[in-house]
Design an enzyme around this catalytic site. Structure first.
Site, mmCIF file in Angstrom:
data_model
loop_
_atom_site.group_PDB
_atom_site.id
_atom_site.type_symbol
_atom_site.label_atom_id
_atom_site.label_comp_id
_atom_site.label_asym_id
_atom_site.label_seq_id
_atom_site.Cartn_x
_atom_site.Cartn_y
_atom_site.Cartn_z
ATOM 1 N N LYS A 79 9.839 -11.339 4.126
ATOM 2 C CA LYS A 79 9.062 -12.026 3.097
ATOM 3 C C LYS A 79 9.047 -11.167 1.832
ATOM 4 C CE LYS A 79 4.756 -12.069 1.827
ATOM 5 N NZ LYS A 79 4.864 -12.358 0.373
ATOM 6 N N GLY A 106 1.043 -13.888 0.957
ATOM 7 C CA GLY A 106 0.631 -12.965 2.003
ATOM 8 C C GLY A 106 -0.251 -13.571 3.074
ATOM 9 N N VAL A 166 -3.910 -4.211 2.361
ATOM 10 C CA VAL A 166 -3.103 -5.127 3.172
ATOM 11 C C VAL A 166 -2.543 -4.404 4.398
ATOM 12 C CG1 VAL A 166 -1.069 -6.626 3.178
ATOM 13 C CG2 VAL A 166 -2.573 -6.572 1.185
ATOM 14 N N GLU A 180 4.243 1.799 4.377
ATOM 15 C CA GLU A 180 4.339 2.683 3.210
ATOM 16 C C GLU A 180 3.368 2.126 2.194
ATOM 17 O OE1 GLU A 180 4.751 3.780 -0.251
ATOM 18 O OE2 GLU A 180 6.779 2.961 -0.312
ATOM 19 N N CYS A 213 3.854 3.640 -6.191
ATOM 20 C CA CYS A 213 2.906 4.094 -5.176
ATOM 21 C C CYS A 213 2.750 5.606 -5.197
ATOM 22 C CB CYS A 213 3.353 3.625 -3.795
ATOM 23 S SG CYS A 213 5.062 4.054 -3.412
ATOM 24 N N GLU A 249 -6.413 3.930 -6.900
ATOM 25 C CA GLU A 249 -5.038 3.750 -7.366
ATOM 26 C C GLU A 249 -5.033 2.722 -8.489
ATOM 27 O OE1 GLU A 249 -0.666 3.286 -5.329
ATOM 28 O OE2 GLU A 249 -2.286 2.039 -4.536
ATOM 29 N N PHE A 276 -2.331 1.957 -10.610
ATOM 30 C CA PHE A 276 -1.061 1.234 -10.626
ATOM 31 C C PHE A 276 -0.752 0.681 -12.013
ATOM 32 C CE2 PHE A 276 2.149 -1.002 -7.897
ATOM 33 C CZ PHE A 276 2.431 0.085 -7.097
#
Length: 545
Positions: free
Chosen positions: A182, A215, A239, A258, A292, A389, A391
Site C-alpha cells: 500500500k 490507512g 501508526v 521504521e 524521519c 517530531e 517534520f
C-alpha cells in the site's frame, strides 16, 4: 526541462493486471505546489486487499513459477527492473516531484538514483543467500535453509515514495517473497508506475500487488490479515503502534517498523564551523524537513553558540523556496494541508514557550503548502519543538556545556533513529558515537545513505533493520534440518565382463563390496546420505592376478 509528467496509471495492480476497486471508489491525489487535484486514484480497501492476498498466495504456491525460479533469475529480474527505472529516470523524477513537491533535482539526483542502486544491490544478493552446515553431536548431519516468509504486506510513506518502495521490495523479492503493497495516499503515482515496470521486467503474476488506499481501511486490512505472514511499515510512531496491535490481534505476524525520530546533531567548539553550519542546515532542511532522521535537535557547545546561530540564520535566509521544477530551488512545499497545519501549529508553540524566532515562521507565498525556512534559538528540552517530531523546515538550536551533559540530553527522548557529531577530536567522536542510543550515527556529515549499510532505530523509532545484508534477515525464515547419516555402497558390473552363466552381482547396503575373480572390471560407488543432494562418485578399478 520538460513540464509536469503525464500520469499513466491510477488503478489497483493485482496479478499483473490493472483493475478498479471493488467499491468503485476513487480518491484525489493533489499537487502540493498548488493544492489542485492531479487525478483520481482507485481507492482500495479490505475487499481489494483480500483479492491481492489471494493472488500473492497463488504466486507463492509450491512448484509455482516464482517458487521454482532459480535464485539467480530472481536477481536477473531485479536487475531488469533497475534497468527499466533507469530508462525512465527523468519521467519518474518528474512524477515524484509532481505528486510529492520535492525539488526535481533532488528527485533526479537522490531519489531515483538511489532507487536504482538499491534494486541492483539486492539483485546481486539473490543467489548468495544460503544456510550453514552445523557439526551437531552424534551421527547426524545438520544444515540450515533460509526460506522466504511468504506473503508480505508493505506500507510505505509519502516523503520518499520511490526510495522507500525500493527499500521494501528489494530485499523482499530478493529473498523470494510475494508482496501486497500500500503506497501512501498522498503519493501513490510512482509506486503504481514501478508496478507496471515490474510486469514489463517479467515478474510472474501475483508476485507484486499494489493497492492504493487509506490507512484506516487498506492499511488496516493488511496489518490484520490472517494470511499475511509479515508486515513492514515506514511512517509515524503513532501508526506503528496501531500496526503492532493489529499484528497481535491477528496472527502474530512478523513486523518491521521504521518510525519517527528527534535526532540530536551535536556540534563541538573544535569543529570546522563553516562545515558544521552547512551540514546542520542540510540535516534539518533537506526534503523540506520531511525526513524521519532529520537533525532536529541541534546541540551547540556554549563557546560557539552565538556565532553558530548567527551563521545558521544567514544560511536559512539564503535558502531558495519556490517552484520545485526550477533548477535553483532548494525547497518545495510540504506534502499536503495536514502537514502544513501541523508544522505551523508547532511553530506557534515555539513562540509561546519562549524560544526566540530568529527567522521564518510563516507561510511562503499565497498558494500551495510552502513554509519559510525557520530557525529558533534559546530552545530548551521541555519545549514541544524540542520533543515532538515537527517534520518540517524548522531548526531548533540548543546550548550545552559538557560532553557528559550533551550525551545525557541527547538520550533523553523516546526516539533513537539517528544522531551526528561534529568535532576534529577522533576520541570525542568515538565516545559520542558509542554513547548515543541511535541506530545510525554520522561523524562530521549527515544523511549519508547507502543501500549497503543497515538503517533502523532504537526505542520508539522502530524495530528491525532495513538495507544491507541485515535487511535480508527481516524477509526470511531459518529452517534447521537434521538427519541421520549412513553410507550406502553399491557395486556395478558391466554385463560384458560376466560369464553368461554368472548371476547378477549383489548390492549390499553397507560394508565393503564383495571380492570378485581377478581380471574383473568393476565400477564401485559410495553414496553418502547427509548432504543437501545425493552425490554419486564413480571409481574404476582393475584387479590383477
Amino acid at each position: 526541462m520538460a513540464g509536469p509528467a503525464e500520469v499513466k496509471y491510477t488503478k489497483i495492480f493485482i496479478n499483473n493486471e490493472w483493475r478498479d476497486s471493488v467499491s468503485g471508489k476513487t480518491f484525489p491525489t493533489t499537487n502540493p505546489c498548488t493544492g489542485d487535484v492531479i487525478c483520481q486514484v482507485a481507492e482500495g480497501d479490505k475487499a481489494d486487499v483480500n483479492i491481492a492476498v489471494k493472488a500473492a498466495q497463488d504466486a507463492f504456491k509450491l512448484n509455482s513459477p516464482w517458487r521454482t525460479m532459480d535464485a539467480s533469475d530472481r536477481g536477473r529480474l531485479l536487475g531488469k527492473l533497475a534497468d527499466l527505472i533507469e530508462r525512465d529516470h527523468e519521467y519518474l523524477a518528474h512524477l515524484e516531484t509532481l505528486d510529492n513537491g520535492k525539488p526535481y533535482k533532488d528527485s533526479f539526483n537522490a531519489d531515483v538514483a538511489l532507487t536504482i542502486k538499491c534494486y541492483r544491490y539486492y539483485a546481486g544478493w539473490s543467489d548468495k543467500i544460503h544456510g550453514k552446515t552445523i557439526p551437531i553431536d552424534g551421527d547426524h548431519f545438520c544444515y540450515t535453509r533460509h526460506e522466504p516468509i511468504g506473503v508480505v504486506g508493505q506500507i510505505i510513506p509519502w516523503n520518499f515514495p520511490l526510495l522507500m518502495q525500493a527499500w521494501k521490495l528489494g530485499p523482499a523479492l530478493c529473498c523470494g517473497n510475494v508482496v501486497v503493497m500500500k503506497p501512501a495516499e498522498q503519493t501513490p503515482l510512482t509506486a503504481l508506475y514501478v508496478a507496471s515496470l515490474a510486469k514489463e521486467a517479467g515478474f510472474p503474476p501475483g508476485v507484486l500487488n499494489v493497492v492504493p488506499g487509506y490507512g484506516p481501511t487498506a492499511g488496516a486490512a493488511i496489518s490484520e490479515h490472517m494470511d499475511i505472514a509479515k508486515v513492514a511499515f515506514t511512517g509515524s510512531t503513532e501508526v506503528g503502534h496501531l500496526i503492532m496491535q493489529a499484528a497481535g490481534r491477528s496472527n502474530l505476524k512478523n513486523v518491521t517498523l521504521e518510525l519517527g525520530g528527534k535526532s540530536p546533531n551535536i556540534v563541538f567548539a573544535d569543529c570546522n564551523l563553516d562545515e558544521a553550519v552547512e551540514t546542520a542546515h542540510f540535516a534539518l532542511f533537506f526534503n523540506q524537513g520531511q525526513c524521519c532522521c532529520a537533525g532536529s535537535r541541534t546541540f551547540v557547545e556554549e563557546s560557539i553558540y552565538d556565532e553558530f546561530v548567527k551563521r545558521s540564520v544567514e544560511r536559512a535566509k539564503k535558502r531558495k523556496v519556490g517552484d520545485p521544477l526550477a533548477g535553483d530551488v532548494e525547497q518545495g512545499p510540504q506534502v499536503d494541508q495536514e502537514q502544513f497545519s501541523k508544522i505551523m501549529d508547532l511553530i506557534e508553540s515555539g513562540k509561546k514557550d519562549g524560544a526566540k524566532l530568529e527567522c521564518g515562521g510563516d507561510r511562503h507565498g499565497d498558494k500551495g503548502f510552502f513554509i519559510q525556512p525557520t530557525v529558533f534559538s534559546g530552545v530548551t528540552d521541555e519545549m514541544r519543538i524540542a520533543k515532538e517530531e515537527i517534520f518540517g523546515p524548522v531548526q531548533q538550536i540548543m546550548k550545552f556545556k559538557t560532553i557528559e551533559e550533551v550525551i545525557e540530553r541527547a538520550n533523553r527522548t523516546i526516539y533513537g533513529l539517528a544522531a551526528a557529531v561534529h568535532t576534529t577530536d577522533i576520541n570525542k567522536a568515538i565516545q559520542l558515537a558509542h554513547a548515543v542510543r541511535a541506530g545510525t550515527v554520522w561523524v562530521n556529515t549527515y544523511d549519508v545513505f547507502s543501500c549497503m549499510a543497515p538503517f533502523g532505530g532504537y526505542q520508539m523509532s522502530g524495530s528491525g533493520r532495513e538495507l544491507g545484508e541485515y535487511g535480508l534477515q527481516q524477509y526470511s525464515e531459518v529452517k534447521s534440518v537434521r538427519q541421520l547419516q549412513f553410507e550406502l555402497s553399491l557395486v556395478f558390473f558391466p554385463y560384458s565382463s560376466l560369464p553368461s552363466h554368472s548371476p547378477l552381482p549383489s548390492f549390499p547396503f553397507a560394508g565393503p563390496p564383495p571380492t570378485y575373480p581377478p581380471g574383473t572390471l568393476m565400477h564401485t560407488a559410495s553414496i553418502f546420505c547427509g548432504s543437501f543432494s545425493l552425490s554419486l562418485s564413480l571409481s574404476l578399478s582393475l584387479s590383477l592376478s
